[in-house]
Scaffold this motif. Structure first.
Motif, PDB file in Angstrom:
ATOM      1  N   GLY A  96       0.749  -1.249  -0.059  1.00  0.00           N
ATOM      2  CA  GLY A  96       0.028   0.010  -0.027  1.00  0.00           C
ATOM      3  C   GLY A  96       0.662   1.267  -0.120  1.00  0.00           C
ATOM      4  N   TRP A  97       2.209   1.197  -0.436  1.00  0.00           N
ATOM      5  CA  TRP A  97       2.810   2.380  -0.496  1.00  0.00           C
ATOM      6  C   TRP A  97       2.798   3.195  -1.713  1.00  0.00           C
ATOM      7  CZ3 TRP A  97       7.307  -1.484   1.330  1.00  0.00           C
ATOM      8  CH2 TRP A  97       6.821  -1.782   2.782  1.00  0.00           C
ATOM      9  N   SER A  98       2.607   4.465  -1.567  1.00  0.00           N
ATOM     10  CA  SER A  98       2.539   5.266  -2.721  1.00  0.00           C
ATOM     11  C   SER A  98       3.628   6.160  -3.466  1.00  0.00           C
ATOM     12  CB  SER A  98       1.178   6.007  -2.708  1.00  0.00           C
ATOM     13  OG  SER A  98       1.474   6.931  -1.643  1.00  0.00           O
ATOM     14  N   GLN A  99       4.477   6.482  -2.599  1.00  0.00           N
ATOM     15  CA  GLN A  99       5.533   7.427  -2.962  1.00  0.00           C
ATOM     16  C   GLN A  99       6.863   6.719  -2.614  1.00  0.00           C
ATOM     17  OE1 GLN A  99       4.433  11.211  -0.894  1.00  0.00           O
ATOM     18  NE2 GLN A  99       5.477  12.106  -2.872  1.00  0.00           N
ATOM     19  N   VAL A 100       7.392   5.940  -3.747  1.00  0.00           N
ATOM     20  CA  VAL A 100       8.511   5.083  -3.882  1.00  0.00           C
ATOM     21  C   VAL A 100       9.307   5.368  -5.148  1.00  0.00           C
ATOM     22  CG1 VAL A 100       9.175   2.747  -3.865  1.00  0.00           C
ATOM     23  CG2 VAL A 100       7.285   3.361  -2.496  1.00  0.00           C
ATOM     24  N   VAL A 101      10.551   5.351  -4.983  1.00  0.00           N
ATOM     25  CA  VAL A 101      11.673   5.361  -5.949  1.00  0.00           C
ATOM     26  C   VAL A 101      12.064   3.887  -6.172  1.00  0.00           C
ATOM     27  CG1 VAL A 101      13.818   6.312  -7.106  1.00  0.00           C
ATOM     28  CG2 VAL A 101      11.966   7.733  -5.660  1.00  0.00           C
ATOM     29  N   LEU A 102      11.776   3.264  -7.223  1.00  0.00           N
ATOM     30  CA  LEU A 102      12.339   2.171  -7.475  1.00  0.00           C
ATOM     31  C   LEU A 102      13.694   2.338  -8.263  1.00  0.00           C
ATOM     32  CD1 LEU A 102      10.876  -1.165  -7.689  1.00  0.00           C
ATOM     33  CD2 LEU A 102      12.061  -0.869  -9.747  1.00  0.00           C
ATOM     34  N   GLU A 103      14.806   1.722  -7.709  1.00  0.00           N
ATOM     35  CA  GLU A 103      16.090   1.674  -8.301  1.00  0.00           C
ATOM     36  C   GLU A 103      16.515   0.515  -8.677  1.00  0.00           C
ATOM     37  OE1 GLU A 103      18.209   5.471  -5.940  1.00  0.00           O
ATOM     38  OE2 GLU A 103      18.802   3.181  -5.358  1.00  0.00           O
ATOM     39  N   THR A 104      17.043   0.505 -10.044  1.00  0.00           N
ATOM     40  CA  THR A 104      17.318  -0.715 -10.645  1.00  0.00           C
ATOM     41  C   THR A 104      18.872  -0.635 -11.370  1.00  0.00           C
ATOM     42  OG1 THR A 104      16.992  -2.914 -12.113  1.00  0.00           O
ATOM     43  CG2 THR A 104      16.091  -0.689 -12.701  1.00  0.00           C
ATOM     44  N   ASP A 105      19.537  -1.795 -11.338  1.00  0.00           N
ATOM     45  CA  ASP A 105      20.869  -1.588 -11.955  1.00  0.00           C
ATOM     46  C   ASP A 105      20.309  -2.192 -13.417  1.00  0.00           C
ATOM     47  OD1 ASP A 105      20.847  -4.285 -11.611  1.00  0.00           O
ATOM     48  OD2 ASP A 105      22.561  -4.347 -10.155  1.00  0.00           O
ATOM     49  N   ALA A 106      19.475  -2.539 -13.839  1.00  0.00           N
ATOM     50  CA  ALA A 106      19.192  -2.952 -15.072  1.00  0.00           C
ATOM     51  C   ALA A 106      18.881  -2.090 -16.128  1.00  0.00           C
ATOM     52  CB  ALA A 106      18.185  -4.063 -15.090  1.00  0.00           C
ATOM     53  N   GLN A 107      19.919  -1.387 -16.492  1.00  0.00           N
ATOM     54  CA  GLN A 107      19.518  -0.193 -17.537  1.00  0.00           C
ATOM     55  C   GLN A 107      18.669  -0.529 -18.700  1.00  0.00           C
ATOM     56  OE1 GLN A 107      22.845   2.097 -18.735  1.00  0.00           O
ATOM     57  NE2 GLN A 107      21.683   4.008 -18.848  1.00  0.00           N
ATOM     58  N   VAL A 108      18.900  -1.789 -19.110  1.00  0.00           N
ATOM     59  CA  VAL A 108      17.868  -2.333 -20.285  1.00  0.00           C
ATOM     60  C   VAL A 108      16.392  -2.036 -19.844  1.00  0.00           C
ATOM     61  CG1 VAL A 108      18.148  -4.824 -19.714  1.00  0.00           C
ATOM     62  CG2 VAL A 108      17.679  -3.897 -22.197  1.00  0.00           C
ATOM     63  N   VAL A 109      16.331  -2.586 -18.595  1.00  0.00           N
ATOM     64  CA  VAL A 109      14.734  -2.473 -17.908  1.00  0.00           C
ATOM     65  C   VAL A 109      14.232  -1.065 -18.015  1.00  0.00           C
ATOM     66  CG1 VAL A 109      13.164  -3.252 -16.333  1.00  0.00           C
ATOM     67  CG2 VAL A 109      14.918  -4.723 -17.133  1.00  0.00           C
ATOM     68  N   THR A 110      15.185  -0.160 -17.546  1.00  0.00           N
ATOM     69  CA  THR A 110      14.949   0.975 -17.354  1.00  0.00           C
ATOM     70  C   THR A 110      14.344   1.737 -18.628  1.00  0.00           C
ATOM     71  OG1 THR A 110      16.361   1.156 -15.196  1.00  0.00           O
ATOM     72  CG2 THR A 110      15.547   3.219 -16.406  1.00  0.00           C
ATOM     73  N   ASN A 111      15.360   1.639 -19.574  1.00  0.00           N
ATOM     74  CA  ASN A 111      15.227   2.241 -21.059  1.00  0.00           C
ATOM     75  C   ASN A 111      13.937   1.489 -21.521  1.00  0.00           C
ATOM     76  OD1 ASN A 111      17.771   3.603 -20.719  1.00  0.00           O
ATOM     77  ND2 ASN A 111      18.998   2.136 -21.899  1.00  0.00           N
ATOM     78  N   ALA A 112      13.573   0.608 -21.371  1.00  0.00           N
ATOM     79  CA  ALA A 112      12.510  -0.193 -22.042  1.00  0.00           C
ATOM     80  C   ALA A 112      11.146   0.449 -21.490  1.00  0.00           C
ATOM     81  CB  ALA A 112      12.505  -1.890 -21.916  1.00  0.00           C
ATOM     82  N   MET A 113      11.225   0.940 -20.091  1.00  0.00           N
ATOM     83  CA  MET A 113      10.013   1.191 -19.508  1.00  0.00           C
ATOM     84  C   MET A 113       9.477   2.551 -20.190  1.00  0.00           C
ATOM     85  SD  MET A 113       9.195  -0.613 -17.241  1.00  0.00           S
ATOM     86  CE  MET A 113       7.623   0.650 -16.461  1.00  0.00           C
ATOM     87  N   VAL A 114      10.565   3.316 -20.712  1.00  0.00           N
ATOM     88  CA  VAL A 114      10.176   4.462 -21.378  1.00  0.00           C
ATOM     89  C   VAL A 114      10.317   4.587 -22.982  1.00  0.00           C
ATOM     90  CG1 VAL A 114      11.172   6.905 -21.618  1.00  0.00           C
ATOM     91  CG2 VAL A 114      11.475   5.881 -19.537  1.00  0.00           C
ATOM     92  N   ALA A 115      11.128   3.754 -23.560  1.00  0.00           N
ATOM     93  CA  ALA A 115      11.493   3.598 -25.105  1.00  0.00           C
ATOM     94  C   ALA A 115      10.320   3.228 -26.199  1.00  0.00           C
ATOM     95  CB  ALA A 115      12.699   3.308 -25.079  1.00  0.00           C
ATOM     96  N   TYR A 116       9.823   1.892 -25.748  1.00  0.00           N
ATOM     97  CA  TYR A 116       9.392   1.406 -26.919  1.00  0.00           C
ATOM     98  C   TYR A 116       8.507   0.230 -26.365  1.00  0.00           C
ATOM     99  CZ  TYR A 116      13.045  -2.420 -25.996  1.00  0.00           C
ATOM    100  OH  TYR A 116      13.780  -3.190 -25.234  1.00  0.00           O
ATOM    101  N   GLN A 117       7.700  -0.442 -27.227  1.00  0.00           N
ATOM    102  CA  GLN A 117       7.002  -1.748 -27.285  1.00  0.00           C
ATOM    103  C   GLN A 117       7.749  -2.782 -27.911  1.00  0.00           C
ATOM    104  OE1 GLN A 117       3.102  -0.923 -28.833  1.00  0.00           O
ATOM    105  NE2 GLN A 117       2.281  -0.580 -26.548  1.00  0.00           N
ATOM    106  N   ASN A 118       7.678  -3.851 -27.256  1.00  0.00           N
ATOM    107  CA  ASN A 118       8.646  -5.032 -28.088  1.00  0.00           C
ATOM    108  C   ASN A 118       7.463  -6.228 -27.510  1.00  0.00           C
ATOM    109  OD1 ASN A 118      10.100  -7.402 -27.975  1.00  0.00           O
ATOM    110  ND2 ASN A 118      11.867  -6.101 -27.305  1.00  0.00           N
ATOM    111  N   PHE A 119       7.104  -7.168 -28.612  1.00  0.00           N
ATOM    112  CA  PHE A 119       6.424  -8.523 -28.470  1.00  0.00           C
ATOM    113  C   PHE A 119       6.946  -9.499 -28.327  1.00  0.00           C
ATOM    114  CE2 PHE A 119       3.931  -4.910 -30.794  1.00  0.00           C
ATOM    115  CZ  PHE A 119       2.831  -4.786 -29.768  1.00  0.00           C
ATOM    116  N   THR A 120       8.239  -9.344 -27.785  1.00  0.00           N
ATOM    117  CA  THR A 120       9.222 -10.547 -27.389  1.00  0.00           C
ATOM    118  C   THR A 120       8.507 -11.022 -25.862  1.00  0.00           C
ATOM    119  OG1 THR A 120      10.652  -9.502 -26.260  1.00  0.00           O
ATOM    120  CG2 THR A 120      10.988  -9.940 -28.619  1.00  0.00           C
ATOM    121  N   PRO A 121       9.076 -12.103 -25.167  1.00  0.00           N
ATOM    122  CA  PRO A 121       8.695 -12.314 -23.950  1.00  0.00           C
ATOM    123  C   PRO A 121       9.168 -11.104 -22.778  1.00  0.00           C
ATOM    124  CG  PRO A 121       9.530 -14.224 -24.858  1.00  0.00           C
ATOM    125  CD  PRO A 121       9.531 -13.202 -25.848  1.00  0.00           C
TER     126      PRO A 121
END
Length: 124
Positions: A54-79
């Motif tokens: 039930g937490w609402s104000q959170v910063v999720l930090e990840t060292d997976a830059q490919v995931v971070t970039n994918a969150m913003v950049a594009y759609q991809n219909f792979t798994p």
């Protein structure tokens, strides 16, 4: 990743704005995925945990830059793209949660928790 038991371990840590640890959790997921898919599943697991708490104000930090970039950049219909779509769906329910990239050396504790998850999942 635990290839012998065909599973992956995840770990995450919750800190307040001052960096004080407020909580930690681990999870295991059956299956062995590519590294980028595994990182995306980790983000999904952490966001599900945040939502369930039930937490609402959170910063999720990840060292997976490919995931971070994918969150913003594009759609991809792979798994990988399908997992990213699930992560985006969770973020729609958590509008104050920010998803950001951090360097791996800032994420050592979470990696240790992920290894711990594999050691203590009740298997093996």
């Amino acid at each position: 990743m635990d290839f012998e038991h065909c599973r992956m371990g995840y770990g995450w840590i919750l800190r307040d704005a001052a960096g004080v640890v407020k909580g930690a959790a681990t999870s295991t997921v059956q299956g062995i995925y590519s590294v980028r898919e595994a990182e995306a599943i980790g983000a999904r697991e952490a966001l599900s945990w945040i939502k369930n708490k039930g937490w609402s104000q959170v910063v999720l930090e990840t060292d997976a830059q490919v995931v971070t970039n994918a969150m913003v950049a594009y759609q991809n219909f792979t798994p990988f793209g399908m997992i990213i779509a699930e992560v985006r769906g969770l973020l729609k329910h958590l509008p104050l949660v920010r998803f950001v990239f951090t360097k791996r050396n800032a994420n050592v504790s979470a990696h240790l928790l992920a290894k711990y998850a594999l050691c203590n999942s009740g298997e093996g």
